[in-house]
Every structure is written in C-alpha cells, then in structure tokens.
Design a protein around this motif. Sequence first.
Motif: not given
Length: 413
Positions: A307-308, A311-312, A314-315, A318
Amino acid sequence: MPVVADDMEVDTTASRHTGPRNWLRSVEWLIAAGLHPKANQTTLAVAQDLARRMDYSTGHVRYDLEGTADRLGIDRSNVARHAKYLRELGALAWVQRGTRRNIKRLLGLPGYAATATVYAAVIPAAYDHAMGHRIIGDGYGARVVRDYRTMPDTRVSRTPAGPVDNASSAPVDNPAKRSLATPSLTSADVEKKVQMVGGFNYTPQAGRRTDSAAHTQTNKRSNRDEHSRRTPLQVAREIRETRRVRALVGWTQKESLRRLAYVLRPWFDRGWDSNRIADELTGMCLGWRPKHPATYIHAAIRHQDAHQAALTADSTHTVAWEDSTAGQAAANRASLAALFALLPSDDDELARTDDDRRIARAQGWTNIQQVIQHLDDCGTDDTIDLYGADLAAKAARFAATSSFTSTNLLAHT
C-alpha cells in the motif's frame, strides 16, 4: 519460613525461574502443603489469573492489579494481599517494580502511562526437595537436571514367579519421561535424516533439477540472506525487544520467539521499538486471535508495504523513509529510548525527602486505600516513614477488617 522482602527480586531470590505450567503446579502444592498460614483458594485464583497471562518463554507477567480484581470479582486490596502471600512463599519475584513514572514520556510518546509491575514465576527449593529434583546452580538461574540413576525404571522384568513391574518401587513420584536432557522452558524440534531402505539411493530423472535451476535457486537464497543478514548484536537486541512484545500482546504468545522476531524484522529496520510494535499489533486484532500469528503479521506487513509503495508511485513528491515524517519520528523515538536507557534506574534515584512525605500524607488522608496498598507492598516500617504513624495505624486497622469495602472507605475518609 516466609521469604523476606530483600529476597523477592530476581537478582536476590533463592527460587529458580520456570514457565507458567510448572509454576502453577508448584503453587498448588505449596498452598496444599500449608507452607503459608494465610494462603488459600483466593491465592490460587490469583495465581491462575497470572498464569493465563504469563509469557511461556520467560515466565514474566504484568501485575495488572485493576484487571485482576475485575476478573476475579474481589477488591484490589485482596489481590495485592494474596500476591504478597505468593511472594512470601517464594513463588513470585519482582522483575520490575511499578512506579508513577511516565514511561511514555521517556519514550517520546504522548499521553501518560505509569511504569507497570512485572513479576517472574519462580519455584522455591522446598518444592524441588519434596519432588526429589536435582538442581544445578543457585538462585534465579538454577535449573533442574534429570538423572537416570534416580528415575523409576518402567521396564517389566520377568522372573520365574512372573512379571514384576519395577515402577512401583520408585523412591520419588516423578512423572517425567526417562531422559538425560536438561528440561527447558521451550521445546526444540529435532530433525532426523531420512533412512534409506534396502541400500538404494535412486532418484527419478524427472525429479532432478538441472544445474541452471539449482544455480538460480542458490542465487535467490543468497540474495535473500544478504538482504536479511544480521550481526549477533542485532539479533540479540531484536530477540530482547520481541520478548517484550510477546509480554505486551497476548495473541502473539503462542508463536515461537525466533520466528516472531524474524517476521518483525521490517519494523525493526524502521527503528521501531517494542512499545511501538506492541501498539501496532494491538490495533490489528480486536476481538479475535489469529491461529498462526507469525503468518498473519507477515501478511499484514507485506500488505502495508504494498500500500505504501502504491501511494509512493501515485505521488509526485516522493521521499525516502528516513526523510519522511514518520521515519524521523521513529528515529527520534529510538534516540530517546537509547538516551534514557543510559539514565539511572529507579533504585538509583535520590533518597526520600520531606516534601515527598508531606505530599504522600496529604494524599493518604483522602485516599486511605493508597496507604493500604503501600502497607501490603512495602511493609510497616516504610509506610510509617512515608505516611506517618497515624495513617499507618489507620491503614492496618482497615486492612485487618474482613468487611472492608469501598462504602465504609468513603465513610471513614
């Protein structure tokens, strides 16, 4: 003869350490033998509650005075009194004494949590002597050794008069199996080699791996070992932290210590300590217990990492883990924990002052139960020194009254 207060610490006790099952069996024998005139079935009920929450590897358990009183349906003072009887029997020893010191503040965490009392399960020499146990060493680190010369022979010998069972002539009733191995708190599984039948060593051609496949598997194994390689000091520290995690999180106690430490390595790599890991694990299972804790924790960590990573990805901004807010907070907590580990312990603090006595006596007149608890734990002399003779006498009268309840406590205060 009851054990004195100076011999109730793990460093000074004459009793040996043990696990919850053997400990509870010894407590039942000590109470039935009448070695303490005041120990009764309530003492056994307190011991059973401690044994249910005890760590199987270390034999350590948190006192939890409030929770024990609620579970058994008795007053807090009764729980403290019967815990004192267990200490006087030589069946409990202090690993850590509880104080009002804020442990969360020392670890850089918000909120307040007093330092908990931690007991160790121990077995006195009176029980070992009665059972005919052979002891090596002394004090808390003593161990039981099974000697084949003193153990009953369960073989059946045949004589002209018929079969005779030699087990009935054993000098000591010792139900243990015949073995020369030293008993341990944890069991070890011994793997045996495969025995070849008929002298053939034939492997089907389809079951053999090619050299390239074997080489690939070897490379994968070496890469995994390189990633998870630990120094002996790191392994020892992680084992120590994992032991504390098992004591704080009940549903992890069925898992072996080394396997649990292995699956927690990703969190150790982030700089998490035992309290941070215990908080994370406590929030995972609310109202249920996993059948295989290590497998469940491993899957949960992999899910969090995936999950992390998502998210990384998609961001647009980073940062590395050590540069993130959570990573910096974890590093700060680890630094504070290492810093406060070098501070003097509670035993090294300054002597009691007149201000301490004045504050304690002001609190004692409004909370006589606090004085009774101190009287049970620390004795009459220390209670008189801290609270004064009048409060100590009043607490002794209330403690001796069997019909002492919270109702007449409020009436007298």
